[in-house]
Design a protein around this motif. Structure first.
Motif, PDB file in Angstrom:
ATOM      1  N   GLU A 147      -0.011   6.939   5.316  1.00  0.00           N
ATOM      2  CA  GLU A 147      -1.125   6.586   6.180  1.00  0.00           C
ATOM      3  C   GLU A 147      -2.379   7.339   5.759  1.00  0.00           C
ATOM      4  N   VAL A 161      -4.227   2.611   4.881  1.00  0.00           N
ATOM      5  CA  VAL A 161      -3.193   3.336   4.152  1.00  0.00           C
ATOM      6  C   VAL A 161      -3.799   3.891   2.868  1.00  0.00           C
ATOM      7  N   ARG A 181      -4.420  -1.921   6.119  1.00  0.00           N
ATOM      8  CA  ARG A 181      -3.017  -2.291   5.947  1.00  0.00           C
ATOM      9  C   ARG A 181      -2.854  -3.806   5.802  1.00  0.00           C
TER      10      ARG A 181
END
Length: 230
Positions: A147, A161, A181
């Motif tokens: 993350e 991410v 993401r």
């Protein structure tokens, strides 16, 4: 029956290419291994007393002795840190390093990196992904490392991410980019296959099952929030 000159020349060329394909990986592998062994041998010879060096008592050199001794020293250090005295020494050493300017930042970064890479439960470099990089519509192969940090999440909207995009043919250098993401595409290939693809300029590695697949929607992780509306 004599072969035509052109057919014979084509066969010789094919045999030459086949010989290069067979021998080049072997020679390059042997060269890399020899360089590693030679490095450790030279390093151990420079710090090891002559009376402890096996080559002092032998009329010939023993390649690989330095590498074996270095591995033995690492095993000994790992074994000693499992005990009370070893843990105490490590703890005090880390306290000293934590109070030393500049060095503490380098040590903390390297320690976290190696713990992440070698931990049994590490998730770094687990997923091979494709991201639009360096521009939209151009896709690059990368490795999702986790993350995005909180400092990044505070400045962007939605979950992001961290992706490491290695360079070809030297994957030890590259770019760290933070991607939404929803904009990454997970490839159905292993990390080894991805490295083969990178090292071979895309010639080797991957298969039809490695086409990009849409990422499943995920809940927004903790520590990442959208910026406040002004």
């Amino acid at each position: 029956m004599h072969l035509p000159r052109q057919a014979l020349g084509a066969r010789i060329r094919n045999w030459l290419l086949a010989g290069m394909i067979v021998t080049a990986p072997l020679l390059i592998t042997a060269y890399v291994v020899w360089q590693v062994v030679d490095f450790f041998d030279g390093w151990m010879n420079s710090i090891l007393p002559a009376r402890w060096n096996p080559e002092t008592y032998l009329p010939f050199s023993l390649p690989g002795v330095g590498l074996l001794m270095a591995m033995a020293i690492l095993v000994l250090i790992g074994w000693s840190t499992a005990g009370l005295i070893g843990r105490t020494v490590v703890r005090w050493s880390e306290l000293v390093l934590a109070r030393t300017p500049v060095i503490r930042s380098i040590y903390a970064t390297l320690k976290q990196l190696f713990e992440t890479l070698f931990a049994q439960q590490a998730k770094a470099f687990r997923d091979v992904v494709m991201v639009e990089f360096p521009t939209a519509g151009q896709w690059s192969v990368g490795f999702m490392t986790g993350e995005a940090p909180d400092a990044v999440g505070d400045q962007v909207e939605g979950p992001h991410v961290s992706v490491f995009v290695p360079l070809t043919p030297n994957p030890t250098s590259g770019f760290i980019i933070f991607v939404p993401r929803s904009r990454i595409r997970v490839l159905d290939i292993t990390v080894d296959e991805a490295f083969k693809m990178i090292l071979s300029f895309g010639i080797v590695g991957g298969n039809r099952s490695g086409l990009p697949q849409p990422s499943a929607p995920v809940e927004q992780p903790q520590g990442i929030r959208a910026p406040e509306q002004v």
